[in-house]
Design an enzyme around this catalytic site. Structure first.
Site, PDB file in Angstrom:
ATOM      1  N   HIS A 111      -7.947   6.323 -33.499  1.00  0.00           N
ATOM      2  CA  HIS A 111      -6.554   6.018 -33.833  1.00  0.00           C
ATOM      3  C   HIS A 111      -5.574   6.563 -32.806  1.00  0.00           C
ATOM      4  O   HIS A 111      -5.853   7.549 -32.131  1.00  0.00           O
ATOM      5  CB  HIS A 111      -6.183   6.632 -35.190  1.00  0.00           C
ATOM      6  CG  HIS A 111      -7.076   6.219 -36.297  1.00  0.00           C
ATOM      7  ND1 HIS A 111      -7.484   7.090 -37.285  1.00  0.00           N
ATOM      8  CD2 HIS A 111      -7.650   5.040 -36.603  1.00  0.00           C
ATOM      9  CE1 HIS A 111      -8.265   6.452 -38.147  1.00  0.00           C
ATOM     10  NE2 HIS A 111      -8.376   5.209 -37.752  1.00  0.00           N
ATOM     11  N   LYS A 149      -1.850  15.839 -30.806  1.00  0.00           N
ATOM     12  CA  LYS A 149      -2.541  16.427 -31.955  1.00  0.00           C
ATOM     13  C   LYS A 149      -3.242  17.711 -31.538  1.00  0.00           C
ATOM     14  O   LYS A 149      -3.805  17.795 -30.445  1.00  0.00           O
ATOM     15  CB  LYS A 149      -3.583  15.453 -32.512  1.00  0.00           C
ATOM     16  CG  LYS A 149      -2.993  14.181 -33.067  1.00  0.00           C
ATOM     17  CD  LYS A 149      -4.074  13.227 -33.536  1.00  0.00           C
ATOM     18  CE  LYS A 149      -3.477  11.933 -34.057  1.00  0.00           C
ATOM     19  NZ  LYS A 149      -4.513  10.968 -34.430  1.00  0.00           N
ATOM     20  N   TYR A 185      -4.936  18.976 -38.656  1.00  0.00           N
ATOM     21  CA  TYR A 185      -4.368  18.789 -37.325  1.00  0.00           C
ATOM     22  C   TYR A 185      -2.853  18.745 -37.376  1.00  0.00           C
ATOM     23  O   TYR A 185      -2.251  18.189 -38.274  1.00  0.00           O
ATOM     24  CB  TYR A 185      -4.953  17.579 -36.596  1.00  0.00           C
ATOM     25  CG  TYR A 185      -4.815  16.234 -37.245  1.00  0.00           C
ATOM     26  CD1 TYR A 185      -3.795  15.367 -36.879  1.00  0.00           C
ATOM     27  CD2 TYR A 185      -5.726  15.808 -38.203  1.00  0.00           C
ATOM     28  CE1 TYR A 185      -3.683  14.120 -37.454  1.00  0.00           C
ATOM     29  CE2 TYR A 185      -5.624  14.558 -38.780  1.00  0.00           C
ATOM     30  CZ  TYR A 185      -4.594  13.724 -38.410  1.00  0.00           C
ATOM     31  OH  TYR A 185      -4.487  12.488 -38.985  1.00  0.00           O
ATOM     32  N   ASP A 235     -10.820   0.539 -40.062  1.00  0.00           N
ATOM     33  CA  ASP A 235     -11.361   0.971 -38.770  1.00  0.00           C
ATOM     34  C   ASP A 235     -12.392  -0.011 -38.219  1.00  0.00           C
ATOM     35  O   ASP A 235     -12.495  -0.177 -37.000  1.00  0.00           O
ATOM     36  CB  ASP A 235     -11.965   2.369 -38.872  1.00  0.00           C
ATOM     37  CG  ASP A 235     -10.901   3.450 -39.001  1.00  0.00           C
ATOM     38  OD1 ASP A 235      -9.698   3.129 -38.885  1.00  0.00           O
ATOM     39  OD2 ASP A 235     -11.269   4.624 -39.205  1.00  0.00           O
TER      40      ASP A 235
END
Length: 184
Positions: free
Chosen positions: A61, A71, A131, A169
């Protein structure tokens, strides 16, 4: 804290200094001053947490500019294989990936700058992942790449025939068909 640059420019593995005794352990997971001294000058504005079972693959992603996210990924419980794919046009490592095992035991973190697609596979029975992001989530800027793109040939260290992957996904495009606006 130890900051180690990776082969793909911009990726950094961060290892905390852990202080342990008979009570357990203590470590700083994030220290703005130490991060700044090591050239990491992001303001994190959102924390995300997930819990997944063995064999789950999440990703790959990213969010497009101007909502692209940096991130800082770590594992609270269990073990994952964390993967970042360089999707910056003009990058000498475009289409290459880096992977590192992040576990609650090794306490390593991976800093993933904008311009990388991110995903992970769960290696333990379960894993809780946390995260930090420097941008808020923006649904309209979502993008991604199929986890099993043969051009990437990622070894997720789980059996792909039994992997648990969301329908969203599975429908992501291959890298060659991916729309991104990242420049090196």
């Amino acid at each position: 804290m130890k900051f180690t640059a990776c082969d793909l420019p911009g990726l950094i593995v961060i290892e905390p200094t852990v202080f342990g005794d008979s009570r357990g352990y203590f470590f700083e997971a994030y220290n703005e001053s130490l991060f700044h001294k090591n050239g990491i000058d992001y303001k994190f504005v959102q924390d995300n947490q997930s819990r997944s079972s063995h064999g789950v693959i999440r990703g790959l992603h990213f969010q497009l500019n101007p909502f692209a996210q940096v991130k800082l990924v770590r594992v609270l419980e269990g073990a994952i294989l964390d993967v970042a794919v360089d999707i910056r046009k003009g990058s000498p490592t475009f289409g290459k990936y880096f992977s590192v095992e992040l576990t609650s035991e090794n306490k390593k973190q991976l800093l993933i700058p904008a311009g990388f697609a991110h995903g992970f596979s769960v290696l333990s029975e379960t894993a809780s992942v946390l995260y930090k992001c420097n941008q808020f989530y923006n649904k309209e800027s979502e993008g991604g790449i199929r986890f099993d793109d043969p051009a990437l040939n990622i070894d997720w260290q789980v059996d792909l025939k039994q992997a648990v992957v969301s329908s969203k996904d599975i429908e992501l495009p291959l890298l060659k068909d991916c729309v991104s606006n990242f420049e090196f």
